[in-house]
Scaffold this motif. Structure first.
Motif, PDB file in Angstrom:
ATOM      1  N   TYR A  57      43.048  42.945  41.770  1.00  0.00           N
ATOM      2  CA  TYR A  57      43.666  43.969  42.472  1.00  0.00           C
ATOM      3  C   TYR A  57      44.487  45.038  41.869  1.00  0.00           C
ATOM      4  CZ  TYR A  57      42.451  40.369  46.268  1.00  0.00           C
ATOM      5  OH  TYR A  57      42.031  39.540  47.109  1.00  0.00           O
ATOM      6  N   PHE A  58      44.070  46.133  42.327  1.00  0.00           N
ATOM      7  CA  PHE A  58      44.774  47.454  41.802  1.00  0.00           C
ATOM      8  C   PHE A  58      45.485  48.128  43.070  1.00  0.00           C
ATOM      9  CE2 PHE A  58      44.080  51.706  39.699  1.00  0.00           C
ATOM     10  CZ  PHE A  58      45.513  51.724  39.197  1.00  0.00           C
ATOM     11  N   THR A  59      46.862  47.773  43.166  1.00  0.00           N
ATOM     12  CA  THR A  59      47.282  48.227  44.370  1.00  0.00           C
ATOM     13  C   THR A  59      48.158  49.498  44.358  1.00  0.00           C
ATOM     14  OG1 THR A  59      49.589  47.281  43.951  1.00  0.00           O
ATOM     15  CG2 THR A  59      47.844  45.760  44.472  1.00  0.00           C
ATOM     16  N   ALA A  60      48.583  49.857  45.391  1.00  0.00           N
ATOM     17  CA  ALA A  60      49.275  51.315  45.589  1.00  0.00           C
ATOM     18  C   ALA A  60      50.943  51.157  45.153  1.00  0.00           C
ATOM     19  CB  ALA A  60      49.279  51.732  46.920  1.00  0.00           C
ATOM     20  N   GLY A  61      51.342  49.934  44.866  1.00  0.00           N
ATOM     21  CA  GLY A  61      52.834  49.701  44.578  1.00  0.00           C
ATOM     22  C   GLY A  61      53.636  49.947  45.663  1.00  0.00           C
ATOM     23  N   ALA A  78      36.739  53.667  39.473  1.00  0.00           N
ATOM     24  CA  ALA A  78      36.485  54.572  40.471  1.00  0.00           C
ATOM     25  C   ALA A  78      37.049  54.559  41.743  1.00  0.00           C
ATOM     26  CB  ALA A  78      35.000  54.432  40.513  1.00  0.00           C
ATOM     27  N   GLY A  79      37.299  53.400  42.181  1.00  0.00           N
ATOM     28  CA  GLY A  79      38.028  53.010  43.298  1.00  0.00           C
ATOM     29  C   GLY A  79      39.655  53.293  43.581  1.00  0.00           C
ATOM     30  N   GLY A  80      40.136  53.052  42.178  1.00  0.00           N
ATOM     31  CA  GLY A  80      41.613  53.611  42.121  1.00  0.00           C
ATOM     32  C   GLY A  80      41.762  55.358  42.035  1.00  0.00           C
ATOM     33  N   ALA A  81      40.656  55.804  41.404  1.00  0.00           N
ATOM     34  CA  ALA A  81      40.891  57.227  41.312  1.00  0.00           C
ATOM     35  C   ALA A  81      40.474  57.838  42.644  1.00  0.00           C
ATOM     36  CB  ALA A  81      39.711  57.911  40.354  1.00  0.00           C
ATOM     37  N   ASP A  82      39.584  57.319  43.546  1.00  0.00           N
ATOM     38  CA  ASP A  82      39.469  57.958  44.645  1.00  0.00           C
ATOM     39  C   ASP A  82      40.269  57.599  45.787  1.00  0.00           C
ATOM     40  OD1 ASP A  82      37.012  58.881  43.666  1.00  0.00           O
ATOM     41  OD2 ASP A  82      35.630  57.344  44.613  1.00  0.00           O
ATOM     42  N   LEU A  83      40.908  56.409  45.607  1.00  0.00           N
ATOM     43  CA  LEU A  83      41.946  56.264  47.053  1.00  0.00           C
ATOM     44  C   LEU A  83      43.144  56.233  46.768  1.00  0.00           C
ATOM     45  CD1 LEU A  83      39.584  53.124  48.460  1.00  0.00           C
ATOM     46  CD2 LEU A  83      39.600  55.430  49.039  1.00  0.00           C
ATOM     47  N   LEU A  84      43.631  55.415  45.414  1.00  0.00           N
ATOM     48  CA  LEU A  84      45.013  55.472  44.961  1.00  0.00           C
ATOM     49  C   LEU A  84      45.480  56.819  44.117  1.00  0.00           C
ATOM     50  CD1 LEU A  84      45.257  51.924  43.494  1.00  0.00           C
ATOM     51  CD2 LEU A  84      45.636  52.842  46.078  1.00  0.00           C
ATOM     52  N   GLY A  85      44.298  57.765  43.656  1.00  0.00           N
ATOM     53  CA  GLY A  85      44.803  58.821  43.137  1.00  0.00           C
ATOM     54  C   GLY A  85      45.284  58.503  41.669  1.00  0.00           C
ATOM     55  N   GLY A 128      47.321  46.888  53.066  1.00  0.00           N
ATOM     56  CA  GLY A 128      46.159  46.581  52.515  1.00  0.00           C
ATOM     57  C   GLY A 128      45.661  47.853  51.739  1.00  0.00           C
ATOM     58  N   MET A 129      46.608  48.768  51.088  1.00  0.00           N
ATOM     59  CA  MET A 129      46.476  49.553  50.331  1.00  0.00           C
ATOM     60  C   MET A 129      46.134  49.241  48.774  1.00  0.00           C
ATOM     61  SD  MET A 129      49.190  52.478  52.004  1.00  0.00           S
ATOM     62  CE  MET A 129      48.703  53.904  50.777  1.00  0.00           C
ATOM     63  N   SER A 130      44.903  48.779  48.424  1.00  0.00           N
ATOM     64  CA  SER A 130      44.556  48.206  47.099  1.00  0.00           C
ATOM     65  C   SER A 130      43.092  48.204  47.164  1.00  0.00           C
ATOM     66  CB  SER A 130      45.192  47.056  47.067  1.00  0.00           C
ATOM     67  OG  SER A 130      44.451  45.817  47.541  1.00  0.00           O
ATOM     68  N   VAL A 131      42.638  48.457  45.932  1.00  0.00           N
ATOM     69  CA  VAL A 131      41.147  48.088  45.679  1.00  0.00           C
ATOM     70  C   VAL A 131      40.848  46.813  44.874  1.00  0.00           C
ATOM     71  CG1 VAL A 131      40.308  50.377  45.931  1.00  0.00           C
ATOM     72  CG2 VAL A 131      40.945  49.739  43.804  1.00  0.00           C
ATOM     73  N   PHE A 132      39.786  46.287  44.861  1.00  0.00           N
ATOM     74  CA  PHE A 132      39.759  45.108  44.065  1.00  0.00           C
ATOM     75  C   PHE A 132      38.141  44.755  43.616  1.00  0.00           C
ATOM     76  CE2 PHE A 132      38.792  43.297  48.091  1.00  0.00           C
ATOM     77  CZ  PHE A 132      38.025  42.152  47.926  1.00  0.00           C
ATOM     78  N   GLU A 133      37.899  44.127  42.448  1.00  0.00           N
ATOM     79  CA  GLU A 133      36.578  43.585  42.268  1.00  0.00           C
ATOM     80  C   GLU A 133      36.650  41.829  42.304  1.00  0.00           C
ATOM     81  OE1 GLU A 133      33.427  44.932  41.568  1.00  0.00           O
ATOM     82  OE2 GLU A 133      34.400  46.494  42.693  1.00  0.00           O
ATOM     83  N   THR A 134      35.750  41.537  42.604  1.00  0.00           N
ATOM     84  CA  THR A 134      35.351  39.897  42.459  1.00  0.00           C
ATOM     85  C   THR A 134      34.518  39.666  41.321  1.00  0.00           C
ATOM     86  OG1 THR A 134      35.677  39.655  44.837  1.00  0.00           O
ATOM     87  CG2 THR A 134      34.610  37.883  43.553  1.00  0.00           C
ATOM     88  N   ILE A 135      35.306  39.220  39.946  1.00  0.00           N
ATOM     89  CA  ILE A 135      34.292  38.830  38.855  1.00  0.00           C
ATOM     90  C   ILE A 135      33.916  37.390  38.609  1.00  0.00           C
ATOM     91  CG2 ILE A 135      34.750  39.246  36.409  1.00  0.00           C
ATOM     92  CD1 ILE A 135      36.880  41.205  37.203  1.00  0.00           C
ATOM     93  N   GLY A 136      32.670  37.181  38.437  1.00  0.00           N
ATOM     94  CA  GLY A 136      32.376  35.920  38.005  1.00  0.00           C
ATOM     95  C   GLY A 136      32.924  35.551  36.794  1.00  0.00           C
ATOM     96  N   ILE A 137      33.290  34.069  36.798  1.00  0.00           N
ATOM     97  CA  ILE A 137      33.773  33.739  35.539  1.00  0.00           C
ATOM     98  C   ILE A 137      32.937  32.493  35.274  1.00  0.00           C
ATOM     99  CG2 ILE A 137      35.946  32.576  34.322  1.00  0.00           C
ATOM    100  CD1 ILE A 137      36.187  35.341  34.851  1.00  0.00           C
TER     101      ILE A 137
END
Length: 260
Positions: free
Chosen positions: A86-90, A57-64, A31-40
């Motif tokens: 989703y922006f994941t830790a890979g 900001a989530g990527g910088a804070d949590l994924l570095g 579950g090491m990822s940050v994400f946003e839910t974007i309306g379309i």
């Protein structure tokens, strides 16, 4: 709906359609990822800049690591729904630094005509511990369990409180309530998410951020949640019923076309 769920994985600077995250990705494994839910709406993303700011900001804070400059995958002109980015830790060990993060997008269509004008909520009986300083991560099992319990009890949404008894949020959105004629929302100091619709609402309405005991919620005269799928959703919770302010704010966001 003409549109169907679709997924993309970003690789070598472009979106690869109908692709999936590999099971080796730590976003899947831990579950090491940050994400946003974007309306379309009709193929166009809503409040995209605000969502990308939170994702970065989530990527910088949590994924570095930094979120690369990207454009969203192309959607059909009639596509209406939500896009989860989703922006994941890979790949790597749980404690390894992020070296090669991944970007994954999932579009889910929905019919706005099928969304009701009001719903119900109940307070989840088990306290929760806010995680990741309000960043939106893929660790959503607790939220899903609370929402499932609410549905089994005949409600639509779960409301969450922390171990000190402070009201936090809904399982899938921020919450606002009217207390003594004043619109209030739980403070970001409680590590609630600074949702995009929450922020937009606070730009157009005077709102007091509070630390409020959940057991005092019956004192409120109105209650509603906000998220990128529903916009403003007036809630009935025990004796609290949807009122004029929540209905007016729902109409305002629908009129501004910033929700699907």
């Amino acid at each position: 709906m003409k549109s169907a769920p679709r997924a993309w994985l970003r690789s070598n600077g472009s979106w690869q359609p109908d692709a999936a995250l590999p099971l080796t990705d730590r976003g899947v494994r831990y579950g090491m990822s940050v994400f946003e839910t974007i309306g379309i709406r009709e193929g166009q993303p809503l409040l995209l800049a605000e969502h990308l700011t939170l994702l970065a900001a989530g990527g910088a804070d949590l994924l570095g690591t930094n979120l690369p400059e990207i454009q969203l995958p192309a959607l059909a002109p009639d596509a209406t729904g939500i896009l989860r980015l989703y922006f994941t830790a890979g790949d790597g060990a749980p404690t390894a630094p992020v070296g090669e993060p991944r970007l994954f997008a999932l579009f889910e269509p929905h019919d706005p005509a099928g969304i009701p004008d009001e719903q119900t909520a109940r307070l989840h009986p088990e306290p929760v511990t806010p995680f990741a300083h309000g960043r939106k991560t893929a660790n959503y099992w607790l939220n899903c369990a609370a929402q499932t319990a609410a549905r089994k009890a005949g409600g639509d949404h779960a409301l969450l409180a922390d171990h000190e008894g402070n009201l936090l949020s809904a399982a899938f959105g921020n919450i606002f309530f009217v207390l003594d004629g004043q619109l209030c929302t739980p403070s970001l100091a409680l590590a609630v998410r600074a949702g995009v619709i929450r922020s937009r609402l606070m730009q157009i309405q005077t709102v007091r951020e509070v630390e409020f005991p959940a057991d005092r919620l019956p004192e409120a005269s109105e209650l509603f949640l906000t998220n990128s799928r529903l916009g403003v959703m007036p809630l009935q919770c025990a004796a609290i019923t949807p009122g004029p302010l929540s209905r007016a704010l729902r109409a305002t966001l629908l009129r501004e076309n910033i929700v699907p």
